[in-house]
Write a protein that holds these residues in place. Structure first.
Motif, PDB file in Angstrom:
ATOM      1  N   GLY A  64       0.727  -1.209   0.055  1.00 24.98           N
ATOM      2  CA  GLY A  64       0.245   0.037  -0.334  1.00 24.98           C
ATOM      3  C   GLY A  64       0.717   1.595  -0.051  1.00 24.98           C
ATOM      4  N   ARG A  65       1.791   1.329   0.687  1.00 28.67           N
ATOM      5  CA  ARG A  65       2.220   2.627   1.159  1.00 28.67           C
ATOM      6  C   ARG A  65       3.678   3.107  -0.248  1.00 28.67           C
ATOM      7  NH1 ARG A  65       6.810   4.679   5.209  1.00 28.67           N
ATOM      8  NH2 ARG A  65       8.428   2.820   4.418  1.00 28.67           N
ATOM      9  N   ARG A  66       3.655   1.715  -0.686  1.00 24.76           N
ATOM     10  CA  ARG A  66       4.562   1.859  -1.588  1.00 24.76           C
ATOM     11  C   ARG A  66       4.046   2.349  -3.026  1.00 24.76           C
ATOM     12  NH1 ARG A  66      10.375   1.686  -1.838  1.00 24.76           N
ATOM     13  NH2 ARG A  66      10.627   1.362  -4.535  1.00 24.76           N
ATOM     14  N   THR A  67       3.184   2.013  -3.163  1.00 24.68           N
ATOM     15  CA  THR A  67       1.890   1.773  -4.833  1.00 24.68           C
ATOM     16  C   THR A  67       1.359   3.869  -4.095  1.00 24.68           C
ATOM     17  OG1 THR A  67       0.606   0.885  -4.228  1.00 24.68           O
ATOM     18  CG2 THR A  67       2.091   0.305  -5.431  1.00 24.68           C
ATOM     19  N   GLN A  68       1.161   3.736  -3.291  1.00 23.18           N
ATOM     20  CA  GLN A  68      -0.532   4.892  -2.668  1.00 23.18           C
ATOM     21  C   GLN A  68      -1.329   4.916  -3.848  1.00 23.18           C
ATOM     22  OE1 GLN A  68       1.313   8.270  -0.408  1.00 23.18           O
ATOM     23  NE2 GLN A  68       2.331   6.202  -0.044  1.00 23.18           N
ATOM     24  N   GLN A  69      -1.337   3.385  -3.315  1.00 25.98           N
ATOM     25  CA  GLN A  69      -3.333   3.170  -4.437  1.00 25.98           C
ATOM     26  C   GLN A  69      -3.669   2.068  -3.776  1.00 25.98           C
ATOM     27  OE1 GLN A  69      -3.162   2.523  -8.523  1.00 25.98           O
ATOM     28  NE2 GLN A  69      -0.843   2.998  -8.746  1.00 25.98           N
ATOM     29  N   SER A  70      -5.133   1.492  -3.851  1.00 26.56           N
ATOM     30  CA  SER A  70      -5.664   0.713  -3.429  1.00 26.56           C
ATOM     31  C   SER A  70      -4.847  -0.340  -3.616  1.00 26.56           C
ATOM     32  CB  SER A  70      -7.243   1.109  -3.894  1.00 26.56           C
ATOM     33  OG  SER A  70      -7.463   1.440  -4.838  1.00 26.56           O
ATOM     34  N   PRO A  71      -6.081  -2.082  -3.298  1.00 29.98           N
ATOM     35  CA  PRO A  71      -5.239  -2.797  -3.709  1.00 29.98           C
ATOM     36  C   PRO A  71      -5.076  -3.333  -5.038  1.00 29.98           C
ATOM     37  CG  PRO A  71      -6.527  -3.250  -1.990  1.00 29.98           C
ATOM     38  CD  PRO A  71      -7.174  -1.624  -2.120  1.00 29.98           C
ATOM     39  N   TYR A  72      -5.966  -2.775  -6.152  1.00 31.56           N
ATOM     40  CA  TYR A  72      -6.502  -3.401  -7.310  1.00 31.56           C
ATOM     41  C   TYR A  72      -5.413  -2.633  -7.619  1.00 31.56           C
ATOM     42  CZ  TYR A  72      -8.580  -4.362 -11.993  1.00 31.56           C
ATOM     43  OH  TYR A  72      -8.663  -4.624 -13.369  1.00 31.56           O
ATOM     44  N   GLY A  73      -5.004  -1.306  -8.210  1.00 27.85           N
ATOM     45  CA  GLY A  73      -3.772  -0.578  -8.457  1.00 27.85           C
ATOM     46  C   GLY A  73      -2.577  -1.185  -8.190  1.00 27.85           C
ATOM     47  N   ALA A  74      -2.995  -1.322  -7.021  1.00 24.36           N
ATOM     48  CA  ALA A  74      -1.387  -1.491  -5.741  1.00 24.36           C
ATOM     49  C   ALA A  74      -0.697  -2.858  -6.932  1.00 24.36           C
ATOM     50  CB  ALA A  74      -1.626  -1.442  -4.860  1.00 24.36           C
ATOM     51  N   PHE A  75      -1.340  -4.124  -6.991  1.00 25.03           N
ATOM     52  CA  PHE A  75      -1.281  -4.894  -7.257  1.00 25.03           C
ATOM     53  C   PHE A  75      -1.095  -5.244  -8.926  1.00 25.03           C
ATOM     54  CE2 PHE A  75      -2.991  -7.450  -3.732  1.00 25.03           C
ATOM     55  CZ  PHE A  75      -2.378  -8.362  -3.229  1.00 25.03           C
ATOM     56  N   ALA A  76      -2.076  -4.648  -9.528  1.00 22.33           N
ATOM     57  CA  ALA A  76      -1.503  -4.400 -10.840  1.00 22.33           C
ATOM     58  C   ALA A  76      -0.213  -3.194 -11.106  1.00 22.33           C
ATOM     59  CB  ALA A  76      -2.746  -3.171 -11.264  1.00 22.33           C
TER      60      ALA A  76
END
Ligand code: PHE
Length: 463
Positions: A64-76
């Protein structure tokens, strides 16, 4: 990105603690502990939190912190560097879906706590009147009353939606910052008060003696560590995405796990001190080892104790608070998906998700006796009866373990260790236990989860 928001330092810890502490701690943990004979079960649970839960929480917060995105976008996004590429976004998608289903029935049960708060308040004011009419019957009647079930579901989801509508900082952070300290202080006071209860000694012995434990108890403890820490469905990824780079992930994980565990144990001390204060013969007849002990047994026992009339509404209000800070976290997972991946405004996303989850919750609310068809719905045969039970069975036995397993595999095996170390040490400094953590994440967690899934495939249920 304008609608994302960010937590302050304590705001994050309290919101994450709030998500973790919920019905899992106060409703579920005590009854599964009772059903598993206490002692060793508690010990295994503590070990599972440290060796399996905490490492996966690290993993979720990192993503989460690395991507600053919610799960869907973070995994993508992170998936791009991994084998399998963007297909990993499906894990994020599974999390959002799990959040929808979990919240839809969790809010039904949370609604009961509000109803009981009201009931206890009336009892305190007018005298406790159900000595002769067994509480079990009253509870059954309440469950089978479809209108009441839907009303309390609507109340609970309405309040949750209202808070999430206000946003990360002025909604979630403000509410959890207010409620969590109150919850902590009052629970500690209730626990201190229970020292005076005649059953206190027996309760402590029950909780901390070491006795035999079977494989099922072991797996149930491991599975529960997921549920109680809000792992396996992206809640911690979502909250992690609102965390500043200055905050320590290991430090935060430690605090979240510590508080979550303490509250679960304190809830047990309070409830078992009451339960063990009742003579054994009576206990056996009034107290089936059932999942409803919070609602069928506890109220009458409260009223048998000094000051019980005063304590019981306070207690149920606290349980409602604890549930609310969890439903807020659950709704935020779904909402953040629509904000991040679909570009919706917070308002549109929240209202849509709130309404959709309410619609999904109605069949659960009616599956407790109000509708025959929904109450006997059992696609998994004897493993779960009724919509609510079926949802809980699916989420607790399948979705959360599978989500946790895929998260552990993704972070442990697919991402570069340098990236992980970099993110873990950001805001923390040198992290000495890195190797140990990676080992737990790569091997211990996945093996334990595969074992759970194996048992589930074999027909067991840990819901
Ligand atoms: N951890 C919460 C509880 O113990 C439940 C929960 C699970 C909340 C997953 C959010 C996400 O009640």
């Amino acid at each position: 990105m304008s609608d994302r928001g960010r937590f302050g330092r304590m705001g994050f810890i309290l919101a994450a603690v709030g998500s973790a502490i919920g019905l899992g701690n106060i409703w579920k943990f005590p009854y599964i502990t009772y059903a598993n004979e206490g002692g060793s079960f508690v010990l295994v649970y503590l070990i599972a939190i440290v060796l399996i839960g905490a490492p996966i929480m690290f993993a979720e917060l990192i993503i989460g912190r690395r991507t600053q995105q919610s799960p869907y976008g973070a995994f993508a996004e992170l998936g791009k560097q991994a084998l399998g590429g963007k297909a990993w976004s499906a894990v994020g998608g599974l999390g959002v879906f799990t959040g929808f289903v979990l919240l839809s029935y969790y809010a039904v049960i949370a609604g009961w706590t509000v109803y009981y708060f009201g009931r206890c308040l009336t009892w305190s004011l007018q005298g406790y009147d159900v000595q002769n009419a067994p509480l079990g019957e009253m509870f059954g009647g309440f469950l089978a009353n479809g209108a009441l079930q839907i009303t309390f579901l609507a109340i609970f989801l309405g309040v949750t939606t209202g808070v999430v509508l206000l946003g990360v900082k002025s909604g979630i952070e403000r509410v959890t910052k207010t409620l969590m300290p109150i919850l902590g202080v009052v629970l500690v006071l209730l626990a201190i008060n229970s020292i005076r209860a005649p059953g206190f000694g027996d309760a402590m012995r029950f909780l901390f003696h070491i006795g035999p434990i079977d494989a099922d108890g072991f797996l149930e403890a491991v599975g529960h560590s997921f549920f109680t820490l809000s792992l396996g469905m992206g809640a911690m990824i979502t909250y992690g995405s609102y965390v500043s780079k200055k905050q320590s992930i290991p430090g935060s994980t430690f605090l979240i796990c510590l508080f979550d565990t303490l509250i679960a144990l304190i809830a047990c001390v309070i409830m078992f001190s009451i339960i063990f204060s009742i003579p054994e013969a009576e206990r056996a007849t009034t107290f089936g080892r059932s999942s409803t002990m919070l609602f069928t047994t506890l109220p009458s026992m409260f009223y048998a104790l000094p000051l019980g009339g005063l304590l019981s509404p306070v207690f149920y209000l606290l349980v409602a608070f604890a549930a609310l800070t969890s439903t807020i976290g659950l709704l935020e997972v779904a909402v953040s998906y629509f904000i991040d991946a679909r570009g919706w405004t917070r308002k549109k996303a929240t209202l849509f998700c709130g309404a959709a989850i309410f619609a999904l919750g109605v069949p659960s609310a009616l599956s407790l006796g109000a509708s025959n068809g929904l109450s006997s719905f059992n696609p998994f045969g004897s493993l779960a009866t009724g919509v609510l039970d079926t949802f809980d069975y699916t989420v607790s036995n399948w979705f959360l373990p599978v989500g946790g397993l895929l998260t552990a595999v993704f972070v442990g095996w697919m991402l570069k260790p340098e990236l992980l170390r970099d993110e873990l040490e950001e805001g923390h400094g040198t992290f000495k236990a890195f190797g140990l953590w990676l080992f737990l994440l790569r091997f211990v967690g996945p093996v334990a989860i595969l074992w759970i899934l194996w048992a589930v495939i074999g027909g067991r249920s840990f819901a």
